[in-house]
Design a protein around this motif. Structure first.
Motif, PDB file in Angstrom:
ATOM      1  N   MET A   1      77.686  43.719 -71.625  1.00  0.00           N
ATOM      2  CA  MET A   1      77.069  43.373 -70.354  1.00  0.00           C
ATOM      3  C   MET A   1      76.662  41.896 -70.419  1.00  0.00           C
ATOM      4  O   MET A   1      75.696  41.543 -71.084  1.00  0.00           O
ATOM      5  N   ASN A   2      77.447  41.012 -69.775  1.00  0.00           N
ATOM      6  CA  ASN A   2      77.129  39.593 -69.894  1.00  0.00           C
ATOM      7  C   ASN A   2      76.150  39.135 -68.823  1.00  0.00           C
ATOM      8  O   ASN A   2      75.980  39.768 -67.781  1.00  0.00           O
ATOM      9  N   VAL A   3      75.512  37.995 -69.100  1.00  0.00           N
ATOM     10  CA  VAL A   3      74.459  37.485 -68.223  1.00  0.00           C
ATOM     11  C   VAL A   3      75.016  37.102 -66.857  1.00  0.00           C
ATOM     12  O   VAL A   3      74.369  37.322 -65.828  1.00  0.00           O
ATOM     13  N   SER A   4      76.225  36.546 -66.816  1.00  0.00           N
ATOM     14  CA  SER A   4      76.811  36.153 -65.533  1.00  0.00           C
ATOM     15  C   SER A   4      76.967  37.355 -64.611  1.00  0.00           C
ATOM     16  O   SER A   4      76.654  37.286 -63.420  1.00  0.00           O
ATOM     17  N   GLY A   5      77.443  38.464 -65.164  1.00  0.00           N
ATOM     18  CA  GLY A   5      77.607  39.674 -64.356  1.00  0.00           C
ATOM     19  C   GLY A   5      76.283  40.138 -63.782  1.00  0.00           C
ATOM     20  O   GLY A   5      76.200  40.543 -62.609  1.00  0.00           O
ATOM     21  N   LEU A   6      75.235  40.100 -64.587  1.00  0.00           N
ATOM     22  CA  LEU A   6      73.904  40.502 -64.107  1.00  0.00           C
ATOM     23  C   LEU A   6      73.419  39.569 -63.002  1.00  0.00           C
ATOM     24  O   LEU A   6      72.834  40.007 -62.007  1.00  0.00           O
ATOM     25  N   ARG A   7      73.667  38.288 -63.159  1.00  0.00           N
ATOM     26  CA  ARG A   7      73.259  37.319 -62.141  1.00  0.00           C
ATOM     27  C   ARG A   7      73.995  37.574 -60.827  1.00  0.00           C
ATOM     28  O   ARG A   7      73.419  37.477 -59.744  1.00  0.00           O
ATOM     29  N   TYR A   8      75.284  37.935 -60.935  1.00  0.00           N
ATOM     30  CA  TYR A   8      76.072  38.199 -59.728  1.00  0.00           C
ATOM     31  C   TYR A   8      75.577  39.454 -59.012  1.00  0.00           C
ATOM     32  O   TYR A   8      75.539  39.515 -57.778  1.00  0.00           O
ATOM     33  N   VAL A   9      75.213  40.465 -59.769  1.00  0.00           N
ATOM     34  CA  VAL A   9      74.681  41.696 -59.163  1.00  0.00           C
ATOM     35  C   VAL A   9      73.438  41.381 -58.342  1.00  0.00           C
ATOM     36  O   VAL A   9      73.283  41.839 -57.203  1.00  0.00           O
ATOM     37  N   LEU A  10      72.553  40.597 -58.917  1.00  0.00           N
ATOM     38  CA  LEU A  10      71.322  40.244 -58.199  1.00  0.00           C
ATOM     39  C   LEU A  10      71.612  39.412 -56.955  1.00  0.00           C
ATOM     40  O   LEU A  10      70.981  39.601 -55.906  1.00  0.00           O
ATOM     41  N   ALA A  11      72.584  38.514 -57.048  1.00  0.00           N
ATOM     42  CA  ALA A  11      72.916  37.667 -55.896  1.00  0.00           C
ATOM     43  C   ALA A  11      73.490  38.500 -54.752  1.00  0.00           C
ATOM     44  O   ALA A  11      73.147  38.297 -53.589  1.00  0.00           O
ATOM     45  N   VAL A  12      74.359  39.450 -55.071  1.00  0.00           N
ATOM     46  CA  VAL A  12      74.936  40.311 -54.028  1.00  0.00           C
ATOM     47  C   VAL A  12      73.854  41.205 -53.429  1.00  0.00           C
ATOM     48  O   VAL A  12      73.792  41.416 -52.215  1.00  0.00           O
ATOM     49  N   ALA A  13      72.973  41.727 -54.284  1.00  0.00           N
ATOM     50  CA  ALA A  13      71.874  42.567 -53.785  1.00  0.00           C
ATOM     51  C   ALA A  13      70.975  41.777 -52.843  1.00  0.00           C
ATOM     52  O   ALA A  13      70.499  42.294 -51.827  1.00  0.00           O
ATOM     53  N   ARG A  14      70.731  40.517 -53.167  1.00  0.00           N
ATOM     54  CA  ARG A  14      69.829  39.693 -52.361  1.00  0.00           C
ATOM     55  C   ARG A  14      70.472  39.250 -51.054  1.00  0.00           C
ATOM     56  O   ARG A  14      69.822  39.228 -50.010  1.00  0.00           O
ATOM     57  N   THR A  15      71.765  38.908 -51.080  1.00  0.00           N
ATOM     58  CA  THR A  15      72.421  38.365 -49.890  1.00  0.00           C
ATOM     59  C   THR A  15      73.118  39.425 -49.040  1.00  0.00           C
ATOM     60  O   THR A  15      73.369  39.206 -47.863  1.00  0.00           O
ATOM     61  N   GLY A  16      73.464  40.576 -49.642  1.00  0.00           N
ATOM     62  CA  GLY A  16      74.077  41.659 -48.882  1.00  0.00           C
ATOM     63  C   GLY A  16      75.586  41.642 -48.832  1.00  0.00           C
ATOM     64  O   GLY A  16      76.191  42.530 -48.225  1.00  0.00           O
ATOM     65  N   SER A  17      76.220  40.661 -49.466  1.00  0.00           N
ATOM     66  CA  SER A  17      77.693  40.646 -49.484  1.00  0.00           C
ATOM     67  C   SER A  17      78.189  39.746 -50.608  1.00  0.00           C
ATOM     68  O   SER A  17      77.472  38.833 -51.058  1.00  0.00           O
ATOM     69  N   ILE A  18      79.442  39.981 -51.020  1.00  0.00           N
ATOM     70  CA  ILE A  18      80.050  39.140 -52.056  1.00  0.00           C
ATOM     71  C   ILE A  18      80.297  37.745 -51.506  1.00  0.00           C
ATOM     72  O   ILE A  18      80.104  36.742 -52.206  1.00  0.00           O
ATOM     73  N   ALA A  19      80.699  37.662 -50.232  1.00  0.00           N
ATOM     74  CA  ALA A  19      80.981  36.351 -49.633  1.00  0.00           C
ATOM     75  C   ALA A  19      79.726  35.492 -49.590  1.00  0.00           C
ATOM     76  O   ALA A  19      79.750  34.301 -49.924  1.00  0.00           O
ATOM     77  N   ALA A  20      78.611  36.087 -49.179  1.00  0.00           N
ATOM     78  CA  ALA A  20      77.355  35.324 -49.115  1.00  0.00           C
ATOM     79  C   ALA A  20      76.888  34.925 -50.502  1.00  0.00           C
ATOM     80  O   ALA A  20      76.384  33.816 -50.705  1.00  0.00           O
ATOM     81  N   ALA A  21      77.046  35.834 -51.477  1.00  0.00           N
ATOM     82  CA  ALA A  21      76.678  35.509 -52.857  1.00  0.00           C
ATOM     83  C   ALA A  21      77.547  34.382 -53.397  1.00  0.00           C
ATOM     84  O   ALA A  21      77.076  33.505 -54.123  1.00  0.00           O
ATOM     85  N   SER A  22      78.822  34.391 -53.023  1.00  0.00           N
ATOM     86  CA  SER A  22      79.749  33.340 -53.443  1.00  0.00           C
ATOM     87  C   SER A  22      79.285  31.973 -52.937  1.00  0.00           C
ATOM     88  O   SER A  22      79.276  30.988 -53.681  1.00  0.00           O
ATOM     89  N   THR A  23      78.863  31.936 -51.676  1.00  0.00           N
ATOM     90  CA  THR A  23      78.366  30.677 -51.101  1.00  0.00           C
ATOM     91  C   THR A  23      77.085  30.233 -51.780  1.00  0.00           C
ATOM     92  O   THR A  23      76.911  29.057 -52.108  1.00  0.00           O
TER      93      THR A  23
END
Length: 302
Positions: A1-23
């Motif tokens: 379980m790498n740190v980047s993956g955990l950070r991405y999970v939190l970003a998607v949870a916070r923004t509501g979409s992969i596209a918004a997390a990407s931005t």
């Protein structure tokens, strides 16, 4: 379980979409999607539920998100501890703020701190007051500064005080030389106020109701900065905290007029930090400087 993956999970949870997390993260959407898929395969579970309004954490995702928050906070603390070996030469401070502090007080505090410690970097988020508290509680901001009508148990409070709203005018306004005015004195003039969902508007409307006064605003805006040109170029008045416009008032560009009302026009101010978190040295130093820029409390401040 790498740190980047955990950070991405939190970003998607916070923004509501992969596209918004990407931005937000400035990372390719495909990379975020791949990391989340890898985590779901590794843990043999679904981390997000796809709903019409966006992606929402599943029960398993909620557990992983809480683990991710704690893991990332620990990683940030280790990095901060290492940086502290260099004093205040390096560091990164995240501040969440409501707009009333973002226009003047907070930028000036950051500029003053940067002059003394140019190696410290800052990230500022401007949010509605309740959201400031939530991002601090979640560990997504190191410091929050906001107007608050009620105490919150979600965070630790480093500074707690109250200030009155004032009427803001151009220097040549007919009321500008008055030592103070009453609510009824506002009626003949165009009035600019924030929207109904703000603490300032709620306090102002309650005070008018208590005196049986009806004031129909000429301008209502959910951005305080939109009220200032209106005040400068008309005989209008705006209702806000003097802390929002310290610099233009000091330079003589605007005038703050105290307003006397039967019901208090006071609003609470809080500087908030995450509960039970050891703040990095740079955050502690800036926190002290920020609190020093605010009106002193009866207990002497932070």
């Amino acid at each position: 379980m790498n740190v980047s993956g955990l950070r991405y999970v939190l970003a998607v949870a916070r923004t509501g979409s992969i596209a918004a997390a990407s931005t937000h993260l400035n990372i390719a959407a495909s990379a975020i999607s791949r990391q989340i898929s890898n985590l779901e395969s590794e843990l043999d579970c679904v981390l997000f539920e796809r709903r019409p309004r966006g992606m929402v954490l599943s029960p398993a995702g909620e557990l992983l998100a809480e683990h991710a928050r704690q893991t990332l906070l620990r990683a940030e603390q280790v990095a901060a501890d290492i940086q502290e070996l260099q004093g205040l030469a390096r560091g990164f401070i995240r501040v969440a703020t409501s707009e009333g502090f973002a226009l003047d007080l907070l930028p000036n505090a950051i500029a003053g701190f940067h002059a003394a410690h140019p190696g410290i970097r800052f990230e500022v988020q401007m949010l509605p007051p309740a959201q400031v508290t939530h991002v601090v509680a979640a560990g997504d901001a190191d410091i929050g500064i906001t107007f608050a009508l009620a105490p919150s148990s979600l965070v630790a409070v480093a500074y707690d005080n109250a200030v009155e709203m004032v009427a803001l005018s151009a220097p040549d306004h007919p009321l500008a030389r008055r030592p103070a005015i009453r609510l009824a004195d506002l009626k003949p003039y165009p009035i600019a106020v924030p929207t109904l969902d703000t603490t300032a508007r709620r306090v102002f409307d309650a005070a008018c109701l208590a005196e049986g006064i009806t004031i129909e605003p000429t301008l209502t805006a959910n951005i305080l900065s939109a009220l200032l040109p209106f005040v400068r170029r008309t005989k209008g008045l705006a209702l806000m905290s003097a802390l929002t416009v310290q610099t233009p008032v000091r330079l003589g560009e605007l005038v703050c007029i105290p307003v006397h009302a039967r019901m208090s026009l006071m609003r609470g101010i809080q500087v908030q930090v995450m509960r039970d978190r050891k703040l990095p040295h740079a955050v502690q130093a800036f926190l002290r400087q920020l609190v020093a820029a605010l009106p002193p409390t009866e207990s002497g401040g932070f």
